[in-house]
Design an enzyme around this catalytic site. Structure first.
Site, PDB file in Angstrom:
ATOM      1  CB  CYS A 148      -0.929   0.000   1.214  1.00  0.00           C
ATOM      2  SG  CYS A 148      -2.506  -0.824   0.906  1.00  0.00           S
ATOM      3  CG  HIS A 187      -5.277  -3.727   0.027  1.00  0.00           C
ATOM      4  ND1 HIS A 187      -4.017  -3.929   0.551  1.00  0.00           N
ATOM      5  CD2 HIS A 187      -5.972  -4.877   0.232  1.00  0.00           C
ATOM      6  CE1 HIS A 187      -3.960  -5.147   1.069  1.00  0.00           C
ATOM      7  NE2 HIS A 187      -5.126  -5.744   0.887  1.00  0.00           N
ATOM      8  CB  ALA A 230      -2.148 -14.586  -3.332  1.00  0.00           C
ATOM      9  CG  HIS A 263       0.734  -9.243  -5.813  1.00  0.00           C
ATOM     10  ND1 HIS A 263      -0.182  -9.551  -4.834  1.00  0.00           N
ATOM     11  CD2 HIS A 263       1.557 -10.322  -5.900  1.00  0.00           C
ATOM     12  CE1 HIS A 263       0.086 -10.755  -4.340  1.00  0.00           C
ATOM     13  NE2 HIS A 263       1.133 -11.252  -4.974  1.00  0.00           N
ATOM     14  CD  GLN A 268       4.434 -13.996  -7.290  1.00  0.00           C
ATOM     15  OE1 GLN A 268       5.613 -14.255  -7.096  1.00  0.00           O
ATOM     16  NE2 GLN A 268       3.452 -14.661  -6.716  1.00  0.00           N
ATOM     17  CG  HIS A 292       0.217 -16.287 -36.733  1.00  0.00           C
ATOM     18  ND1 HIS A 292       0.543 -16.713 -37.988  1.00  0.00           N
ATOM     19  CD2 HIS A 292      -0.767 -17.106 -36.306  1.00  0.00           C
ATOM     20  CE1 HIS A 292      -0.210 -17.750 -38.306  1.00  0.00           C
ATOM     21  NE2 HIS A 292      -1.018 -18.006 -37.302  1.00  0.00           N
TER      22      HIS A 292
HETATM   23 ZN   LIG Z   1      -2.153 -19.339 -36.666  1.00  0.00          ZN
HETATM   24 ZN   LIG Z   2      -2.314  -3.031   0.230  1.00  0.00          ZN
END
Ligand SMILES: [Zn+2]
Ligand SMILES: [Zn+2]
Length: 265
Positions: free
Chosen positions: A45, A127, A174, A180, A182, A253
């Site tokens: 935070c 948060h 988590a 968040h 990663q 693609h």
């Molecule tokens: Zn393709």
């Molecule tokens: Zn937080």
């Protein structure tokens, strides 16, 4: 912190990170939600930046203009809109002189240093701003910041693969509830990707068509279809591993998020 060890399976070309430090990860899910809200300090935070390592990337918005920077010389940027930091308990880390490991190589034990990066992208100063409820402008910052870190990490010479993932909730692993993602940059390409690559190449050689295009052409008309727009199609895969699993395929693609156009972001 000593570098972790990547150990190869006895038989398969499958690698596992042995990471003694990660046992000590904090958990803010051991108490019930009300208790947690009263007691815990969230290191992600705003105002608590000093509780984390210096940021490798921050997006700052000033007078409507986006500025990118990182934390240097003990400074911690405030008023960021997204913030990327090294994971305090990394699975992979860059080489440095005091974290060398003696890799093993004999007929049974094969190991190497778990070189790479392990970062956390804090997706919002709010948060609880998880993707399902986030503002679109905020999600665009998140995707662009992930692209910025991806393009830096993939060009390190000991990095072979960059994985971006997101755990949501304690049962998914988590350890902190602030929104968040990663980013893991690793020195090997996971076996499943080699396999996918080899099989799709073989499919092309045998059929003269791209397997991903063929999947899209079937699923866009099937009962597993969920949604699509100009750039992407979303469907529930035929052989789901998890309940409610869905896949997002680009219609064009492209093999990494670096190839996304501004519109597609
Ligand atoms: Zn393709
Ligand atoms: Zn937080």
């Amino acid at each position: 912190m000593p570098i972790n060890e990547l150990r190869k399976d006895y038989i398969l070309d499958r690698w596992v990170v042995i990471a003694p430090q990660r046992r000590r990860r904090p958990s803010d899910f051991t108490e019930n939600l009300e208790e947690r809200k009263e007691k815990a300090i969230c290191p992600f935070c705003p105002g608590n930046e000093y509780l984390t390592p210096p940021a490798s990337l921050v997006y700052l918005v000033k007078d409507g203009e986006l500025k990118k920077d990182d934390d240097k010389n003990g400074l911690r940027h405030k008023n960021w809109v997204v913030r990327c930091i090294p994971n305090l308990y990394p699975a992979f880390m860059p080489p440095n002189s005091d974290n060398a490991l003696n890799p093993q190589f004999n007929h049974i034990y094969v190991s190497r240093e778990a070189l790479g990066y392990h970062e956390v992208l804090i997706e919002s100063p709010n948060h609880d701003e998880h993707p399902s409820t986030a503002r679109i402008t905020q999600l665009i910052y998140v995707i662009n910041a992930l692209r910025d870190r991806f393009s830096f990490l993939i060009t390190r010479d000991y990095v072979k693969y960059v994985s971006i993932f997101r755990n949501y909730g304690a049962s998914a692993g988590a350890s902190l509830s602030h929104a968040h993602a990663q980013i893991i940059a690793m020195p090997i390409v996971p076996k499943i990707l080699w396999e996918e690559n080899a099989v799709s190449k073989k499919y092309y050689e045998e059929n003269g068509r791209c397997v991903f295009c063929d999947i899209i052409s079937v699923e866009i008309k099937s009962k597993r279809f969920i949604w699509n727009n100009d750039g992407f199609v979303i469907f529930a895969p035929w052989a789901s591993i998890n309940p409610f699993e869905f896949w997002i395929f680009p219609k064009r693609h492209q093999s990494s998020i670096l190839e996304l156009t501004e519109d597609e972001v």
